[in-house]
Design a protein around this motif. Structure first.
Motif, PDB file in Angstrom:
ATOM      1  N   VAL A  16       0.815  -1.217   0.000  1.00 60.59           N
ATOM      2  CA  VAL A  16       0.000   0.000   0.000  1.00 60.59           C
ATOM      3  C   VAL A  16       0.853   1.273   0.000  1.00 60.59           C
ATOM      4  O   VAL A  16       0.590   2.227  -0.741  1.00 60.59           O
ATOM      5  CB  VAL A  16      -0.942   0.016   1.222  1.00 60.59           C
ATOM      6  N   VAL A  17       1.901   1.281   0.820  1.00 59.22           N
ATOM      7  CA  VAL A  17       2.701   2.491   1.014  1.00 59.22           C
ATOM      8  C   VAL A  17       3.342   2.998  -0.282  1.00 59.22           C
ATOM      9  O   VAL A  17       3.260   4.198  -0.579  1.00 59.22           O
ATOM     10  CB  VAL A  17       3.753   2.274   2.112  1.00 59.22           C
ATOM     11  N   PRO A  18       3.997   2.155  -1.086  1.00 51.87           N
ATOM     12  CA  PRO A  18       4.616   2.695  -2.303  1.00 51.87           C
ATOM     13  C   PRO A  18       3.610   3.287  -3.284  1.00 51.87           C
ATOM     14  O   PRO A  18       3.913   4.272  -3.959  1.00 51.87           O
ATOM     15  CB  PRO A  18       5.339   1.487  -2.901  1.00 51.87           C
ATOM     16  N   VAL A  19       2.422   2.712  -3.350  1.00 51.03           N
ATOM     17  CA  VAL A  19       1.395   3.257  -4.255  1.00 51.03           C
ATOM     18  C   VAL A  19       0.935   4.625  -3.750  1.00 51.03           C
ATOM     19  O   VAL A  19       0.745   5.559  -4.531  1.00 51.03           O
ATOM     20  CB  VAL A  19       0.210   2.285  -4.388  1.00 51.03           C
ATOM     21  N   ALA A  20       0.765   4.753  -2.427  1.00 51.50           N
ATOM     22  CA  ALA A  20       0.378   6.043  -1.852  1.00 51.50           C
ATOM     23  C   ALA A  20       1.442   7.103  -2.127  1.00 51.50           C
ATOM     24  O   ALA A  20       1.129   8.238  -2.521  1.00 51.50           O
ATOM     25  CB  ALA A  20       0.147   5.898  -0.352  1.00 51.50           C
ATOM     26  N   LEU A  21       2.706   6.737  -1.938  1.00 52.58           N
ATOM     27  CA  LEU A  21       3.793   7.691  -2.175  1.00 52.58           C
ATOM     28  C   LEU A  21       3.913   8.042  -3.660  1.00 52.58           C
ATOM     29  O   LEU A  21       4.142   9.197  -4.017  1.00 52.58           O
ATOM     30  CB  LEU A  21       5.109   7.106  -1.659  1.00 52.58           C
TER      31      LEU A  21
END
Length: 291
Positions: free
Chosen positions: A20-25
Protein backbone atom coordinates in the motif's frame (compact mmCIF):
# COMPACT_ATOMS: atom_id res chain seq x y z
CA UNK A 1 -10.72 -22.07 11.83
CA UNK A 2 -13.18 -21.20 9.05
CA UNK A 3 -12.20 -21.58 5.41
CA UNK A 4 -12.23 -17.81 4.90
CA UNK A 5 -10.03 -17.21 7.95
CA UNK A 6 -7.52 -19.73 6.65
CA UNK A 7 -7.06 -17.90 3.39
CA UNK A 8 -6.91 -14.51 5.07
CA UNK A 9 -4.24 -15.92 7.35
CA UNK A 10 -2.34 -17.27 4.35
CA UNK A 11 -2.44 -13.86 2.68
CA UNK A 12 -0.46 -12.54 5.68
CA UNK A 13 -2.25 -9.21 6.22
CA UNK A 14 0.58 -7.81 8.35
CA UNK A 15 2.79 -7.67 5.26
CA UNK A 16 0.28 -5.76 3.11
CA UNK A 17 1.49 -2.27 4.13
CA UNK A 18 4.49 -3.08 1.94
CA UNK A 19 2.09 -3.01 -1.03
CA UNK A 20 0.00 0.00 0.00
CA UNK A 21 2.70 2.49 1.01
CA UNK A 22 4.62 2.70 -2.30
CA UNK A 23 1.40 3.26 -4.26
CA UNK A 24 0.38 6.04 -1.85
CA UNK A 25 3.79 7.69 -2.18
CA UNK A 26 3.86 7.29 -5.95
CA UNK A 27 0.40 8.80 -6.26
CA UNK A 28 1.41 11.74 -4.06
CA UNK A 29 4.50 12.28 -6.19
CA UNK A 30 2.23 12.67 -9.23
CA UNK A 31 0.32 15.57 -7.66
CA UNK A 32 1.14 18.77 -9.51
CA UNK A 33 2.30 17.01 -12.67
CA UNK A 34 0.51 17.73 -15.92
CA UNK A 35 -2.20 15.47 -17.30
CA UNK A 36 -2.41 13.13 -14.30
CA UNK A 37 -5.13 10.47 -14.56
CA UNK A 38 -6.09 9.52 -11.03
CA UNK A 39 -8.19 6.39 -11.61
CA UNK A 40 -5.01 4.64 -12.68
CA UNK A 41 -3.72 4.87 -9.10
CA UNK A 42 -6.53 2.52 -8.03
CA UNK A 43 -5.41 -0.07 -10.58
CA UNK A 44 -1.81 0.37 -9.46
CA UNK A 45 -2.95 -0.47 -5.93
CA UNK A 46 -4.69 -3.61 -7.22
CA UNK A 47 -1.48 -4.67 -8.96
CA UNK A 48 0.64 -4.07 -5.86
CA UNK A 49 -1.71 -5.81 -3.43
CA UNK A 50 -2.27 -8.77 -5.75
CA UNK A 51 1.49 -9.20 -6.21
CA UNK A 52 2.09 -9.11 -2.45
CA UNK A 53 -0.65 -11.65 -1.78
CA UNK A 54 0.58 -13.80 -4.65
CA UNK A 55 4.12 -13.76 -3.26
CA UNK A 56 2.83 -14.71 0.19
CA UNK A 57 0.86 -17.68 -1.12
CA UNK A 58 3.75 -18.70 -3.39
CA UNK A 59 6.15 -18.67 -0.43
CA UNK A 60 3.68 -20.68 1.63
CA UNK A 61 3.43 -23.29 -1.13
CA UNK A 62 7.13 -23.51 -2.00
CA UNK A 63 8.39 -23.56 1.59
CA UNK A 64 5.67 -26.05 2.49
CA UNK A 65 6.52 -28.62 -0.16
CA UNK A 66 10.25 -28.21 0.51
CA UNK A 67 9.68 -28.89 4.20
CA UNK A 68 11.41 -25.71 5.34
CA UNK A 69 8.34 -24.65 7.35
CA UNK A 70 7.98 -27.86 9.34
CA UNK A 71 9.59 -26.25 12.40
CA UNK A 72 8.31 -22.70 12.61
CA UNK A 73 7.85 -20.05 15.30
CA UNK A 74 6.18 -17.45 13.11
CA UNK A 75 2.56 -17.15 11.96
CA UNK A 76 0.93 -20.37 10.78
CA UNK A 77 1.50 -21.38 7.17
CA UNK A 78 -1.26 -23.14 5.24
CA UNK A 79 0.70 -25.96 3.62
CA UNK A 80 3.05 -26.75 6.51
CA UNK A 81 0.20 -26.83 9.02
CA UNK A 82 -2.09 -28.90 6.79
CA UNK A 83 -4.78 -26.20 6.76
CA UNK A 84 -4.84 -26.26 2.95
CA UNK A 85 -3.64 -28.62 0.25
CA UNK A 86 -0.46 -27.59 -1.58
CA UNK A 87 -2.28 -27.53 -4.92
CA UNK A 88 -4.94 -25.17 -3.58
CA UNK A 89 -2.32 -22.76 -2.24
CA UNK A 90 -0.45 -22.88 -5.54
CA UNK A 91 -3.67 -22.04 -7.41
CA UNK A 92 -4.29 -19.17 -4.99
CA UNK A 93 -0.83 -17.79 -5.75
CA UNK A 94 -1.34 -17.96 -9.50
CA UNK A 95 -4.83 -16.48 -9.17
CA UNK A 96 -3.40 -13.49 -7.32
CA UNK A 97 -0.65 -13.13 -9.92
CA UNK A 98 -3.36 -13.33 -12.58
CA UNK A 99 -5.29 -10.45 -11.02
CA UNK A 100 -2.08 -8.40 -10.98
CA UNK A 101 -1.42 -9.29 -14.62
CA UNK A 102 -4.91 -8.27 -15.79
CA UNK A 103 -4.80 -4.94 -13.93
CA UNK A 104 -1.28 -4.35 -15.20
CA UNK A 105 -2.36 -5.12 -18.77
CA UNK A 106 -4.99 -2.38 -18.56
CA UNK A 107 -2.40 0.10 -17.28
CA UNK A 108 0.03 -0.88 -20.02
CA UNK A 109 -2.65 -0.42 -22.66
CA UNK A 110 -3.34 3.17 -21.58
CA UNK A 111 0.29 4.18 -20.92
CA UNK A 112 3.16 2.13 -22.34
CA UNK A 113 3.50 -1.50 -23.37
CA UNK A 114 6.95 -1.77 -21.80
CA UNK A 115 5.11 -2.08 -18.49
CA UNK A 116 4.33 -5.67 -19.52
CA UNK A 117 8.01 -6.54 -19.22
CA UNK A 118 8.20 -4.93 -15.79
CA UNK A 119 5.09 -6.79 -14.66
CA UNK A 120 6.36 -10.12 -15.98
CA UNK A 121 9.66 -9.58 -14.16
CA UNK A 122 7.78 -8.83 -10.92
CA UNK A 123 5.67 -12.00 -11.17
CA UNK A 124 8.66 -14.19 -12.00
CA UNK A 125 10.64 -12.65 -9.15
CA UNK A 126 7.71 -13.28 -6.81
CA UNK A 127 7.49 -16.95 -7.75
CA UNK A 128 11.21 -17.73 -7.73
CA UNK A 129 11.78 -16.00 -4.41
CA UNK A 130 11.25 -19.38 -2.74
CA UNK A 131 10.12 -21.42 -5.75
CA UNK A 132 12.10 -23.40 -8.28
CA UNK A 133 15.25 -25.49 -7.78
CA UNK A 134 17.43 -22.54 -6.71
CA UNK A 135 15.24 -19.94 -4.96
CA UNK A 136 17.13 -16.69 -4.59
CA UNK A 137 15.43 -16.01 -1.25
CA UNK A 138 17.48 -18.93 0.10
CA UNK A 139 20.66 -17.20 -1.05
CA UNK A 140 20.22 -13.96 0.88
CA UNK A 141 18.82 -11.90 -2.01
CA UNK A 142 15.26 -11.46 -0.72
CA UNK A 143 15.83 -7.92 0.52
CA UNK A 144 17.11 -6.89 -2.91
CA UNK A 145 13.89 -8.14 -4.54
CA UNK A 146 11.73 -6.35 -1.96
CA UNK A 147 13.64 -3.06 -2.29
CA UNK A 148 13.45 -3.08 -6.08
CA UNK A 149 9.88 -4.25 -6.64
CA UNK A 150 8.06 -3.03 -3.50
CA UNK A 151 10.12 0.12 -3.32
CA UNK A 152 11.45 1.60 -6.55
CA UNK A 153 9.23 -0.15 -9.10
CA UNK A 154 5.96 0.16 -7.17
CA UNK A 155 6.47 3.82 -6.29
CA UNK A 156 8.00 5.13 -9.51
CA UNK A 157 5.70 2.86 -11.50
CA UNK A 158 2.64 4.36 -9.83
CA UNK A 159 3.83 7.88 -10.61
CA UNK A 160 4.41 6.84 -14.21
CA UNK A 161 1.00 5.26 -14.79
CA UNK A 162 -0.74 8.27 -13.21
CA UNK A 163 1.24 11.08 -14.88
CA UNK A 164 3.35 9.26 -17.53
CA UNK A 165 6.57 10.67 -16.14
CA UNK A 166 8.87 9.83 -13.26
CA UNK A 167 10.49 12.47 -11.06
CA UNK A 168 13.27 12.59 -8.48
CA UNK A 169 10.54 12.79 -5.84
CA UNK A 170 9.19 9.42 -6.98
CA UNK A 171 12.60 7.74 -6.95
CA UNK A 172 13.53 9.04 -3.50
CA UNK A 173 10.11 8.18 -2.09
CA UNK A 174 10.55 4.74 -3.64
CA UNK A 175 13.81 4.31 -1.76
CA UNK A 176 11.99 5.16 1.49
CA UNK A 177 9.23 2.65 0.69
CA UNK A 178 11.84 0.02 -0.17
CA UNK A 179 13.68 0.50 3.12
CA UNK A 180 10.45 0.16 5.09
CA UNK A 181 9.41 -2.95 3.16
CA UNK A 182 12.84 -4.49 3.76
CA UNK A 183 12.45 -3.78 7.49
CA UNK A 184 9.39 -6.05 7.50
CA UNK A 185 11.32 -8.82 5.80
CA UNK A 186 14.29 -8.40 8.13
CA UNK A 187 12.04 -8.93 11.17
CA UNK A 188 10.66 -12.12 9.61
CA UNK A 189 14.13 -13.41 8.85
CA UNK A 190 15.56 -12.38 12.22
CA UNK A 191 12.85 -14.40 13.94
CA UNK A 192 13.56 -17.42 11.74
CA UNK A 193 17.38 -17.47 11.92
CA UNK A 194 17.58 -20.67 14.04
CA UNK A 195 15.13 -22.68 11.94
CA UNK A 196 16.34 -21.29 8.59
CA UNK A 197 19.92 -22.19 9.47
CA UNK A 198 18.82 -25.73 10.32
CA UNK A 199 17.12 -26.32 6.96
CA UNK A 200 19.86 -24.65 4.93
CA UNK A 201 17.93 -21.49 4.12
CA UNK A 202 20.69 -18.89 3.79
CA UNK A 203 18.70 -15.68 4.14
CA UNK A 204 20.52 -12.39 4.58
CA UNK A 205 19.78 -12.61 8.31
CA UNK A 206 21.42 -16.05 8.49
CA UNK A 207 24.45 -14.73 6.61
CA UNK A 208 24.78 -11.62 8.78
CA UNK A 209 24.03 -13.30 12.08
CA UNK A 210 21.73 -12.20 14.88
CA UNK A 211 23.49 -9.04 16.09
CA UNK A 212 24.20 -7.49 12.68
CA UNK A 213 20.65 -8.25 11.52
CA UNK A 214 19.31 -6.28 14.48
CA UNK A 215 21.47 -3.32 13.49
CA UNK A 216 20.31 -3.72 9.87
CA UNK A 217 16.71 -3.28 11.02
CA UNK A 218 17.55 -0.01 12.78
CA UNK A 219 19.64 1.13 9.79
CA UNK A 220 16.70 0.60 7.43
CA UNK A 221 14.46 2.81 9.57
CA UNK A 222 17.14 5.51 9.66
CA UNK A 223 17.66 5.20 5.90
CA UNK A 224 13.91 5.65 5.32
CA UNK A 225 14.02 8.86 7.37
CA UNK A 226 16.98 10.12 5.32
CA UNK A 227 15.09 9.37 2.11
CA UNK A 228 12.21 11.53 3.33
CA UNK A 229 14.75 14.28 3.97
CA UNK A 230 15.95 13.81 0.41
CA UNK A 231 12.40 14.22 -0.92
CA UNK A 232 12.12 17.44 1.07
CA UNK A 233 15.37 18.71 -0.40
CA UNK A 234 14.11 18.30 -3.97
CA UNK A 235 11.04 20.41 -3.33
CA UNK A 236 8.43 18.43 -1.39
CA UNK A 237 9.16 19.56 2.16
CA UNK A 238 5.98 17.92 3.42
CA UNK A 239 7.73 14.55 3.13
CA UNK A 240 9.33 15.32 6.48
CA UNK A 241 6.01 14.33 8.04
CA UNK A 242 7.04 10.76 7.30
CA UNK A 243 9.79 11.07 9.89
CA UNK A 244 7.15 11.85 12.49
CA UNK A 245 5.37 8.67 11.48
CA UNK A 246 8.56 6.67 11.92
CA UNK A 247 8.48 7.51 15.62
CA UNK A 248 5.83 4.78 15.84
CA UNK A 249 8.61 2.27 15.13
CA UNK A 250 10.60 3.22 18.25
CA UNK A 251 9.02 0.52 20.47
CA UNK A 252 9.70 -2.07 17.78
CA UNK A 253 13.31 -0.92 17.42
CA UNK A 254 13.76 -1.08 21.20
CA UNK A 255 12.43 -4.64 21.24
CA UNK A 256 14.77 -5.66 18.44
CA UNK A 257 17.81 -4.04 20.04
CA UNK A 258 16.70 -5.42 23.41
CA UNK A 259 17.15 -8.97 22.18
CA UNK A 260 13.58 -10.10 21.43
CA UNK A 261 13.57 -13.53 19.82
CA UNK A 262 11.17 -16.12 18.43
CA UNK A 263 7.52 -15.41 19.13
CA UNK A 264 8.46 -12.15 20.84
CA UNK A 265 9.18 -10.78 17.36
CA UNK A 266 5.69 -11.51 16.01
CA UNK A 267 4.17 -8.33 17.55
CA UNK A 268 7.27 -6.46 16.37
CA UNK A 269 6.30 -7.38 12.81
CA UNK A 270 2.83 -5.90 13.37
CA UNK A 271 4.29 -2.78 14.97
CA UNK A 272 6.67 -2.35 12.03
CA UNK A 273 3.78 -2.63 9.58
CA UNK A 274 1.79 -0.02 11.50
CA UNK A 275 4.77 2.34 11.57
CA UNK A 276 5.20 1.78 7.85
CA UNK A 277 1.56 2.70 7.20
CA UNK A 278 1.66 5.76 9.44
CA UNK A 279 4.94 7.04 8.01
CA UNK A 280 3.82 6.33 4.46
CA UNK A 281 0.45 8.01 4.94
CA UNK A 282 1.92 11.12 6.55
CA UNK A 283 4.69 11.39 3.97
CA UNK A 284 2.25 10.92 1.09
CA UNK A 285 -0.06 13.58 2.50
CA UNK A 286 2.85 15.95 3.00
CA UNK A 287 4.24 15.33 -0.48
CA UNK A 288 0.85 15.96 -2.05
CA UNK A 289 0.15 19.12 -0.07
CA UNK A 290 3.52 20.69 -0.87
CA UNK A 291 3.40 20.00 -4.61
Amino acid sequence: MSRMNRWVLGARPRTLPAAVVPVALGTAAAVGLDESVWWRAALALVVSLALQIGVNYANDYSDGIKGTDEVRVGPTRLVASGLAAPGAVKRAAFSAFGVAAVAGLVLAAVTSWWLLAVGAAAILAGWFYTGGPKPYGYLGLGELFVFVFFGLVATAGTTFVVAEEVTAVAWLAGCAAGCLACALLVINNLRDIPTDRTVGKRTLAVRLGDERTRWLYVALLVAAALCFVGVAMVGRVGALAGIVGLLAAIPAAKAVRGGATGRELIPVLGATGRAQLIAGALAALGIALTA
